[in-house]
Design a protein around this motif. Structure first.
Motif, PDB file in Angstrom:
ATOM      1  N   ILE A  21       9.892   0.517  22.599  1.00 43.24           N
ATOM      2  CA  ILE A  21       8.908  -0.542  22.841  1.00 43.24           C
ATOM      3  C   ILE A  21       7.735   0.015  23.636  1.00 43.24           C
ATOM      4  O   ILE A  21       6.562  -0.214  23.301  1.00 43.24           O
ATOM      5  CB  ILE A  21       9.539  -1.731  23.593  1.00 43.24           C
ATOM      6  CG1 ILE A  21      10.687  -2.331  22.780  1.00 43.24           C
ATOM      7  CG2 ILE A  21       8.494  -2.787  23.925  1.00 43.24           C
ATOM      8  CD1 ILE A  21      11.614  -3.225  23.579  1.00 43.24           C
ATOM      9  N   ALA A  22       8.036   0.766  24.691  1.00 37.30           N
ATOM     10  CA  ALA A  22       7.000   1.358  25.544  1.00 37.30           C
ATOM     11  C   ALA A  22       6.080   2.264  24.727  1.00 37.30           C
ATOM     12  O   ALA A  22       4.852   2.200  24.875  1.00 37.30           O
ATOM     13  CB  ALA A  22       7.650   2.139  26.686  1.00 37.30           C
ATOM     14  N   ASN A  23       6.648   3.099  23.892  1.00 40.17           N
ATOM     15  CA  ASN A  23       5.839   3.988  23.061  1.00 40.17           C
ATOM     16  C   ASN A  23       4.945   3.195  22.110  1.00 40.17           C
ATOM     17  O   ASN A  23       3.795   3.574  21.870  1.00 40.17           O
ATOM     18  CB  ASN A  23       6.721   4.949  22.253  1.00 40.17           C
ATOM     19  CG  ASN A  23       7.366   6.009  23.123  1.00 40.17           C
ATOM     20  OD1 ASN A  23       6.868   6.327  24.200  1.00 40.17           O
ATOM     21  ND2 ASN A  23       8.479   6.538  22.667  1.00 40.17           N
ATOM     22  N   GLU A  24       5.464   2.118  21.587  1.00 35.38           N
ATOM     23  CA  GLU A  24       4.716   1.320  20.612  1.00 35.38           C
ATOM     24  C   GLU A  24       3.558   0.554  21.259  1.00 35.38           C
ATOM     25  O   GLU A  24       2.472   0.486  20.698  1.00 35.38           O
ATOM     26  CB  GLU A  24       5.660   0.341  19.901  1.00 35.38           C
ATOM     27  CG  GLU A  24       5.016  -0.448  18.796  1.00 35.38           C
ATOM     28  CD  GLU A  24       4.560   0.381  17.614  1.00 35.38           C
ATOM     29  OE1 GLU A  24       3.515   0.043  17.038  1.00 35.38           O
ATOM     30  OE2 GLU A  24       5.243   1.365  17.262  1.00 35.38           O
ATOM     31  N   ILE A  25       3.779  -0.007  22.439  1.00 31.45           N
ATOM     32  CA  ILE A  25       2.730  -0.829  23.056  1.00 31.45           C
ATOM     33  C   ILE A  25       1.898  -0.077  24.099  1.00 31.45           C
ATOM     34  O   ILE A  25       0.927  -0.622  24.610  1.00 31.45           O
ATOM     35  CB  ILE A  25       3.307  -2.130  23.675  1.00 31.45           C
ATOM     36  CG1 ILE A  25       4.222  -1.831  24.861  1.00 31.45           C
ATOM     37  CG2 ILE A  25       4.010  -2.959  22.628  1.00 31.45           C
ATOM     38  CD1 ILE A  25       4.662  -3.072  25.629  1.00 31.45           C
ATOM     39  N   LEU A  45      -0.296  -7.507  28.120  1.00 29.18           N
ATOM     40  CA  LEU A  45       1.012  -7.241  27.517  1.00 29.18           C
ATOM     41  C   LEU A  45       1.179  -8.055  26.241  1.00 29.18           C
ATOM     42  O   LEU A  45       1.589  -7.525  25.203  1.00 29.18           O
ATOM     43  CB  LEU A  45       2.137  -7.576  28.494  1.00 29.18           C
ATOM     44  CG  LEU A  45       3.545  -7.505  27.891  1.00 29.18           C
ATOM     45  CD1 LEU A  45       3.978  -6.060  27.709  1.00 29.18           C
ATOM     46  CD2 LEU A  45       4.532  -8.273  28.717  1.00 29.18           C
ATOM     47  N   LEU A  46       0.867  -9.333  26.312  1.00 35.36           N
ATOM     48  CA  LEU A  46       1.018 -10.200  25.139  1.00 35.36           C
ATOM     49  C   LEU A  46       0.151  -9.705  23.982  1.00 35.36           C
ATOM     50  O   LEU A  46       0.588  -9.694  22.834  1.00 35.36           O
ATOM     51  CB  LEU A  46       0.659 -11.642  25.497  1.00 35.36           C
ATOM     52  CG  LEU A  46       1.569 -12.315  26.514  1.00 35.36           C
ATOM     53  CD1 LEU A  46       1.026 -13.689  26.869  1.00 35.36           C
ATOM     54  CD2 LEU A  46       2.993 -12.396  26.014  1.00 35.36           C
ATOM     55  N   THR A  47      -1.061  -9.292  24.288  1.00 34.26           N
ATOM     56  CA  THR A  47      -1.965  -8.778  23.253  1.00 34.26           C
ATOM     57  C   THR A  47      -1.379  -7.535  22.593  1.00 34.26           C
ATOM     58  O   THR A  47      -1.366  -7.403  21.368  1.00 34.26           O
ATOM     59  CB  THR A  47      -3.344  -8.449  23.869  1.00 34.26           C
ATOM     60  OG1 THR A  47      -3.864  -9.627  24.473  1.00 34.26           O
ATOM     61  CG2 THR A  47      -4.302  -7.952  22.813  1.00 34.26           C
ATOM     62  N   ARG A  48      -0.866  -6.634  23.396  1.00 32.68           N
ATOM     63  CA  ARG A  48      -0.281  -5.402  22.847  1.00 32.68           C
ATOM     64  C   ARG A  48       0.964  -5.682  22.005  1.00 32.68           C
ATOM     65  O   ARG A  48       1.175  -5.063  20.972  1.00 32.68           O
ATOM     66  CB  ARG A  48       0.057  -4.432  23.975  1.00 32.68           C
ATOM     67  CG  ARG A  48      -1.168  -3.841  24.628  1.00 32.68           C
ATOM     68  CD  ARG A  48      -0.784  -2.888  25.728  1.00 32.68           C
ATOM     69  NE  ARG A  48      -1.951  -2.406  26.435  1.00 32.68           N
ATOM     70  CZ  ARG A  48      -2.009  -1.235  27.026  1.00 32.68           C
ATOM     71  NH1 ARG A  48      -0.961  -0.429  27.017  1.00 32.68           N
ATOM     72  NH2 ARG A  48      -3.092  -0.857  27.653  1.00 32.68           N
ATOM     73  N   ILE A  49       1.784  -6.608  22.473  1.00 31.22           N
ATOM     74  CA  ILE A  49       3.000  -6.945  21.725  1.00 31.22           C
ATOM     75  C   ILE A  49       2.638  -7.549  20.368  1.00 31.22           C
ATOM     76  O   ILE A  49       3.193  -7.179  19.341  1.00 31.22           O
ATOM     77  CB  ILE A  49       3.902  -7.901  22.534  1.00 31.22           C
ATOM     78  CG1 ILE A  49       4.530  -7.155  23.707  1.00 31.22           C
ATOM     79  CG2 ILE A  49       4.982  -8.516  21.659  1.00 31.22           C
ATOM     80  CD1 ILE A  49       5.305  -8.041  24.672  1.00 31.22           C
ATOM     81  N   VAL A  50       1.686  -8.474  20.363  1.00 34.18           N
ATOM     82  CA  VAL A  50       1.292  -9.133  19.109  1.00 34.18           C
ATOM     83  C   VAL A  50       0.677  -8.127  18.135  1.00 34.18           C
ATOM     84  O   VAL A  50       0.930  -8.181  16.937  1.00 34.18           O
ATOM     85  CB  VAL A  50       0.327 -10.308  19.389  1.00 34.18           C
ATOM     86  CG1 VAL A  50      -0.308 -10.827  18.123  1.00 34.18           C
ATOM     87  CG2 VAL A  50       1.070 -11.422  20.110  1.00 34.18           C
ATOM     88  N   LYS A  51      -0.110  -7.187  18.649  1.00 38.07           N
ATOM     89  CA  LYS A  51      -0.715  -6.165  17.782  1.00 38.07           C
ATOM     90  C   LYS A  51       0.354  -5.243  17.204  1.00 38.07           C
ATOM     91  O   LYS A  51       0.280  -4.852  16.046  1.00 38.07           O
ATOM     92  CB  LYS A  51      -1.747  -5.347  18.549  1.00 38.07           C
ATOM     93  CG  LYS A  51      -3.044  -6.084  18.768  1.00 38.07           C
ATOM     94  CD  LYS A  51      -4.044  -5.226  19.507  1.00 38.07           C
ATOM     95  CE  LYS A  51      -5.342  -5.988  19.741  1.00 38.07           C
ATOM     96  NZ  LYS A  51      -6.311  -5.197  20.515  1.00 38.07           N
TER      97      LYS A  51
END
Length: 102
Positions: A21-25, A45-51
């Motif tokens: 997860i960390a690598n992805e976001i 954080l929410l923006t990165r997760i959604v992207k």
């Protein structure tokens, strides 16, 4: 259920660990761990997760319950209720007969 628990459940269901997860976001593994245990999410954080995970449903994560359905009590009719319904049906039929006699 709290946001962080739902978020953790989402990633667990996808088979992802904190490092992935960390690598992805683009966050540190420790930071991801904090958000998945109890820290409140920030907008970044929410923006990165959604992207990174466009299939995630933030509405579901923020809602208190998982379901949008209304849980209704089963209808329990007393003899009196049934009698009232039958009378209404008879009156309705009488009105229909007046409007369109057969």
């Amino acid at each position: 259920m709290y946001f962080h628990k739902k978020l953790k459940e989402y990633f667990t269901n996808k088979g992802l660990n904190n490092r992935q997860i960390a690598n992805e976001i683009g966050y540190s593994e420790a930071m991801v761990g904090r958000y998945l245990t109890k820290s409140k999410p920030n907008f970044e954080l929410l923006t990165r997760i959604v992207k990174s995970y466009p299939d995630i449903d933030l509405n579901k994560l923020f809602k208190e319950k998982y379901s949008n359905t209304v849980q209704e009590e089963p209808a329990i009719y007393t003899k009196e209720s049934i009698a009232i319904i039958n009378n209404i049906e008879k009156e309705l039929q009488a009105l229909k007969d007046k409007i369109d006699p057969v």
